[in-house]
Design a protein around this motif. Structure first.
Motif, PDB file in Angstrom:
ATOM      1  N   ASP A  82      16.867 -17.642 -30.680  1.00 50.24           N
ATOM      2  CA  ASP A  82      16.063 -16.722 -30.638  1.00 50.24           C
ATOM      3  C   ASP A  82      14.602 -17.491 -30.960  1.00 50.24           C
ATOM      4  O   ASP A  82      14.485 -18.716 -30.590  1.00 50.24           O
ATOM      5  N   LEU A  83      13.557 -16.710 -30.719  1.00 46.20           N
ATOM      6  CA  LEU A  83      12.290 -17.424 -31.133  1.00 46.20           C
ATOM      7  C   LEU A  83      12.274 -17.853 -32.741  1.00 46.20           C
ATOM      8  O   LEU A  83      12.689 -17.106 -33.415  1.00 46.20           O
ATOM      9  N   PRO A  84      11.438 -18.749 -32.851  1.00 45.61           N
ATOM     10  CA  PRO A  84      11.156 -19.153 -34.307  1.00 45.61           C
ATOM     11  C   PRO A  84      10.443 -17.864 -35.100  1.00 45.61           C
ATOM     12  O   PRO A  84       9.506 -17.288 -34.777  1.00 45.61           O
ATOM     13  N   LEU A  85      10.791 -18.018 -36.290  1.00 47.75           N
ATOM     14  CA  LEU A  85       9.889 -17.228 -37.201  1.00 47.75           C
ATOM     15  C   LEU A  85       8.421 -17.791 -37.270  1.00 47.75           C
ATOM     16  O   LEU A  85       8.431 -19.074 -37.159  1.00 47.75           O
ATOM     17  N   ASP A 143      18.628  -9.428 -19.338  1.00 49.52           N
ATOM     18  CA  ASP A 143      17.742 -10.063 -18.287  1.00 49.52           C
ATOM     19  C   ASP A 143      16.397 -10.561 -19.120  1.00 49.52           C
ATOM     20  O   ASP A 143      15.314 -11.127 -18.404  1.00 49.52           O
ATOM     21  N   THR A 144      16.479 -11.008 -20.319  1.00 49.33           N
ATOM     22  CA  THR A 144      15.645 -11.765 -20.966  1.00 49.33           C
ATOM     23  C   THR A 144      16.035 -13.486 -20.847  1.00 49.33           C
ATOM     24  O   THR A 144      17.079 -13.481 -21.018  1.00 49.33           O
ATOM     25  N   PHE A 145      15.196 -14.263 -21.181  1.00 50.20           N
ATOM     26  CA  PHE A 145      15.495 -15.717 -21.271  1.00 50.20           C
ATOM     27  C   PHE A 145      16.522 -15.842 -22.548  1.00 50.20           C
ATOM     28  O   PHE A 145      17.640 -16.441 -22.401  1.00 50.20           O
ATOM     29  N   LEU A 146      16.106 -15.405 -23.649  1.00 46.99           N
ATOM     30  CA  LEU A 146      17.123 -15.405 -24.775  1.00 46.99           C
ATOM     31  C   LEU A 146      18.360 -14.871 -24.466  1.00 46.99           C
ATOM     32  O   LEU A 146      19.480 -15.452 -24.793  1.00 46.99           O
ATOM     33  N   HIS A 147      18.314 -13.677 -23.893  1.00 48.55           N
ATOM     34  CA  HIS A 147      19.723 -12.956 -23.682  1.00 48.55           C
ATOM     35  C   HIS A 147      20.657 -13.946 -22.792  1.00 48.55           C
ATOM     36  O   HIS A 147      21.917 -14.254 -23.081  1.00 48.55           O
ATOM     37  N   LYS A 148      20.049 -14.556 -21.614  1.00 46.76           N
ATOM     38  CA  LYS A 148      20.666 -15.419 -20.707  1.00 46.76           C
ATOM     39  C   LYS A 148      21.194 -16.583 -21.416  1.00 46.76           C
ATOM     40  O   LYS A 148      22.373 -16.958 -21.122  1.00 46.76           O
ATOM     41  N   ARG A 198      21.928 -17.104 -24.748  1.00 45.64           N
ATOM     42  CA  ARG A 198      22.951 -16.784 -25.594  1.00 45.64           C
ATOM     43  C   ARG A 198      24.246 -16.540 -24.550  1.00 45.64           C
ATOM     44  O   ARG A 198      25.265 -17.113 -25.025  1.00 45.64           O
ATOM     45  N   THR A 199      24.310 -15.851 -23.624  1.00 50.31           N
ATOM     46  CA  THR A 199      25.300 -15.648 -22.757  1.00 50.31           C
ATOM     47  C   THR A 199      25.713 -16.890 -22.225  1.00 50.31           C
ATOM     48  O   THR A 199      26.980 -17.247 -22.199  1.00 50.31           O
ATOM     49  N   ASP A 218      -1.932 -19.118 -20.688  1.00 46.75           N
ATOM     50  CA  ASP A 218      -1.608 -19.992 -21.680  1.00 46.75           C
ATOM     51  C   ASP A 218      -0.484 -19.524 -22.415  1.00 46.75           C
ATOM     52  O   ASP A 218      -0.369 -19.958 -23.804  1.00 46.75           O
ATOM     53  N   PHE A 219       0.471 -18.698 -22.255  1.00 50.60           N
ATOM     54  CA  PHE A 219       1.420 -18.127 -23.160  1.00 50.60           C
ATOM     55  C   PHE A 219       2.641 -18.738 -22.887  1.00 50.60           C
ATOM     56  O   PHE A 219       3.061 -18.589 -21.825  1.00 50.60           O
ATOM     57  N   GLY A 220       3.352 -19.327 -23.812  1.00 44.14           N
ATOM     58  CA  GLY A 220       4.800 -20.051 -23.666  1.00 44.14           C
ATOM     59  C   GLY A 220       5.645 -19.668 -24.827  1.00 44.14           C
ATOM     60  O   GLY A 220       5.230 -19.005 -25.754  1.00 44.14           O
ATOM     61  N   PHE A 221       6.603 -20.582 -25.067  1.00 43.12           N
ATOM     62  CA  PHE A 221       7.418 -20.449 -26.182  1.00 43.12           C
ATOM     63  C   PHE A 221       8.337 -21.597 -26.287  1.00 43.12           C
ATOM     64  O   PHE A 221       8.709 -22.502 -25.127  1.00 43.12           O
ATOM     65  N   ARG A 222       9.128 -21.935 -27.308  1.00 40.88           N
ATOM     66  CA  ARG A 222      10.132 -22.801 -27.316  1.00 40.88           C
ATOM     67  C   ARG A 222      11.355 -21.995 -28.192  1.00 40.88           C
ATOM     68  O   ARG A 222      10.890 -21.059 -29.050  1.00 40.88           O
ATOM     69  N   VAL A 223      12.231 -22.498 -28.119  1.00 37.51           N
ATOM     70  CA  VAL A 223      13.565 -21.781 -28.638  1.00 37.51           C
ATOM     71  C   VAL A 223      13.876 -22.179 -30.023  1.00 37.51           C
ATOM     72  O   VAL A 223      13.633 -23.559 -30.554  1.00 37.51           O
ATOM     73  N   ALA A 224      14.754 -21.477 -30.951  1.00 39.20           N
ATOM     74  CA  ALA A 224      15.026 -21.610 -32.246  1.00 39.20           C
ATOM     75  C   ALA A 224      16.433 -21.207 -32.514  1.00 39.20           C
ATOM     76  O   ALA A 224      16.977 -20.206 -31.872  1.00 39.20           O
ATOM     77  N   LEU A 225      17.109 -21.694 -33.506  1.00 39.01           N
ATOM     78  CA  LEU A 225      18.334 -21.068 -34.006  1.00 39.01           C
ATOM     79  C   LEU A 225      18.236 -21.402 -35.546  1.00 39.01           C
ATOM     80  O   LEU A 225      18.176 -22.612 -35.914  1.00 39.01           O
ATOM     81  N   THR A 226      18.396 -20.298 -36.170  1.00 42.57           N
ATOM     82  CA  THR A 226      18.559 -20.592 -37.685  1.00 42.57           C
ATOM     83  C   THR A 226      19.918 -20.790 -38.145  1.00 42.57           C
ATOM     84  O   THR A 226      20.912 -20.061 -37.501  1.00 42.57           O
ATOM     85  N   VAL A 227      20.234 -21.680 -38.900  1.00 49.20           N
ATOM     86  CA  VAL A 227      21.618 -22.309 -39.194  1.00 49.20           C
ATOM     87  C   VAL A 227      22.166 -21.499 -40.299  1.00 49.20           C
ATOM     88  O   VAL A 227      21.921 -21.653 -41.509  1.00 49.20           O
ATOM     89  N   THR A 228      23.075 -20.556 -39.804  1.00 50.18           N
ATOM     90  CA  THR A 228      23.921 -19.628 -40.782  1.00 50.18           C
ATOM     91  C   THR A 228      25.300 -19.927 -40.654  1.00 50.18           C
ATOM     92  O   THR A 228      25.715 -20.466 -39.453  1.00 50.18           O
ATOM     93  N   PRO A 229      26.401 -19.389 -41.556  1.00 50.64           N
ATOM     94  CA  PRO A 229      27.715 -19.546 -41.170  1.00 50.64           C
ATOM     95  C   PRO A 229      28.319 -18.898 -39.688  1.00 50.64           C
ATOM     96  O   PRO A 229      29.294 -19.246 -39.031  1.00 50.64           O
ATOM     97  N   ASP A 230      27.478 -18.064 -39.130  1.00 48.63           N
ATOM     98  CA  ASP A 230      27.817 -16.908 -38.176  1.00 48.63           C
ATOM     99  C   ASP A 230      26.945 -17.504 -36.689  1.00 48.63           C
ATOM    100  O   ASP A 230      27.097 -16.978 -35.719  1.00 48.63           O
ATOM    101  N   ALA A 231      26.055 -18.420 -36.914  1.00 48.73           N
ATOM    102  CA  ALA A 231      25.134 -18.620 -35.862  1.00 48.73           C
ATOM    103  C   ALA A 231      25.694 -19.455 -34.603  1.00 48.73           C
ATOM    104  O   ALA A 231      25.381 -19.359 -33.552  1.00 48.73           O
ATOM    105  N   ILE A 232      26.845 -20.473 -35.135  1.00 50.14           N
ATOM    106  CA  ILE A 232      27.559 -21.181 -34.096  1.00 50.14           C
ATOM    107  C   ILE A 232      28.699 -20.603 -33.873  1.00 50.14           C
ATOM    108  O   ILE A 232      30.150 -20.864 -34.885  1.00 50.14           O
ATOM    109  N   PRO A 233      29.232 -19.462 -32.780  1.00 50.01           N
ATOM    110  CA  PRO A 233      30.623 -19.067 -32.670  1.00 50.01           C
ATOM    111  C   PRO A 233      31.828 -19.889 -32.344  1.00 50.01           C
ATOM    112  O   PRO A 233      31.321 -20.810 -31.899  1.00 50.01           O
TER     113      PRO A 233
END
Length: 438
Positions: A273-276, A257-262, A264-265, A423-438
């Motif tokens: 995820d969020l960026p580091l 029920d979080t944006f990131l879970h939605k 990913r699904t 004024d709290f927001g976010f942008r999405v990130a994805l670390t590029v690893t061999p298993d990041a893109i199923p």
């Protein structure tokens, strides 16, 4: 000057671990045929080895016809495909060469990108689910609808840019004499990110948030679709540490029920995820060591000169006189948050990295960072400082906070609705690893 080691060519070169069976397009398998009636072109190819992301370029006498002519493609292109035979359809522009291309001088160049070395741009269609929702493009010019500035990428499509950070050593933080520097939290130190990563070209907007969450939580309502989503807490975006969603202690898991879970699904399990903290600054700077990513400096906290080209802060329309919030129905051209992409981008083509809304990162806050902190993980929680790192400043801050090195601590559960800042927001990130893109 921002320090990059080694420099300059390796900054742009990948050095990742390859798959055991690198994907390739079988030699001689590419076919090219045009239907005489419809003028539609069918391109066939055979992928060998591992799954890959496939892109296609059209050449005339060995030279690309230009990315602006490549947006009308369908089939097994600009997406992840499995090994085997595949087909792509392309509708040439009617004004190009009389719409006739199968005359022997035109050919197709099919490229296979390993999943751990994907193309520079990723687009997620928030109205379509599964792998078909995700497309990849070799350049910004190839993006449909005329490129990243189209309103579609601020509403129903989410566009991300790959940052070439793999094994680059660079200086995080800023010089001690930088105007606006806020204490030791910006201490300069060298960091090395292990992987490339994607990051959103824009902060997530209210319409993009609505597409997955069916909710409009933001304070500002006038022309809301393309304003950044705000009035969110870190916990609402990713999940609470006390509930077991504690990066880095509990890894990449996020709460339902979080944006990131939605998200990913929605995309079949891609680990968005969020960026580091370090990823965010690398992306913001885009190779620039100055306080602002266009190579200029801050003059004073209450003087937005130089910043006024890059983002909205308190003194460029973010707040009313007396540091009072604008009403919820204020037009974004007048005050409050502004439409994303209203200011100049940085060298990576990213917008709104400074000002508009504070952006959440994954990291726990630590007052002083140095070479002992792994930037690919970040510090563990300090019980005396139970805060997450937010970056970039906002509409409620002066120019001093809207710098590439600026870091601020925020309580993870705070949604900013009661503080009259919005004024709290976010942008999405994805670390590029061999298993990041199923």
């Amino acid at each position: 000057m921002l320090l990059f080691l080694p420099s300059p060519p390796p900054f742009w070169q990948g050095g990742g671990v390859a798959f055991a069976a690198d994907p390739t397009i079988r030699e001689g398998s590419v076919t090219f045929a045009q239907d005489a009636a419809s003028k539609r072109v069918t391109i066939g190819y055979e992928l060998e080895g591992a799954p890959a992301i496939v892109t296609v370029d059209i050449l005339t006498n060995g030279v690309s016809i230009g990315s602006e002519h490549l947006t009308h493609m369908a089939g097994d292109v600009n997406r992840r495909v499995e090994a085997g035979a595949h087909a792509v359809s392309w509708q040439p522009c009617k004004a190009w060469r009389g719409n006739v291309v199968a005359d022997g001088s035109v050919t197709a160049k099919v490229s296979a990108w390993a999943l751990n070395e994907p193309p520079p741009y990723m687009v997620v269609d928030l109205t379509v689910t599964g792998r078909n929702a995700v497309r990849y493009f070799a350049s910004a010019e190839e993006l449909p609808y005329g490129g990243v500035t189209n309103d579609a990428y601020k509403t129903d499509l989410l566009v991300l840019r790959k940052c070439p950070a793999e094994n680059v050593t660079w200086r995080m933080g800023g010089p001690a004499n930088e105007t606006g520097r806020i204490g030791k939290r910006e201490t300069a130190h060298l960091v090395t990110l292990t992987n490339d990563f994607y990051i959103g070209v824009y902060p997530v907007t209210q319409k993009q948030y609505f597409n997955l969450m069916s909710a409009w939580p933001s304070f500002y309502t006038k022309r809301r679709e393309m304003r950044p989503v705000q009035s969110l807490s870190f916990d609402l975006i990713r999940g609470s540490a006390k509930d077991g969603y504690d990066w880095p202690k509990n890894g990449s898991t996020v709460a339902e029920d979080t944006f990131l879970h939605k998200l990913r699904t929605h995309t079949g399990g891609i680990l968005f995820d969020l960026p580091l903290d370090a990823q965010w600054e690398f992306a913001c700077r885009a190779g620039c060591g100055a306080a602002l990513y266009n190579g200029t400096e801050i003059v004073a906290n209450d003087n937005p000169v130089n910043l006024d080209r890059l983002g909205r802060c308190k003194y460029t329309g973010g707040r009313q006189d007396g540091d009072v919030a604008y009403p919820a129905d204020t037009d974004p051209d007048v005050g409050g948050t502004t439409i994303v992409g209203s200011f100049e981008p940085n060298a990576f083509g990213l917008y709104d990295m400074l000002g508009n809304v504070w952006e959440a990162t994954r990291d726990w806050y630590q007052e002083v960072l140095d070479e002992t902190v792994d930037p690919n993980v970040g510090p563990l929680q300090d019980p005396s400082k139970p805060w997450r790192v937010f970056r970039g400043g906002s509409i409620a801050e002066g120019a001093n906070w809207c710098r590439s090195a600026s870091r601020g601590p925020k309580v993870p559960s705070e949604n900013n609705k009661t503080s009259d800042k919005y004024d709290f927001g976010f942008r999405v990130a994805l670390t590029v690893t061999p298993d990041a893109i199923p």
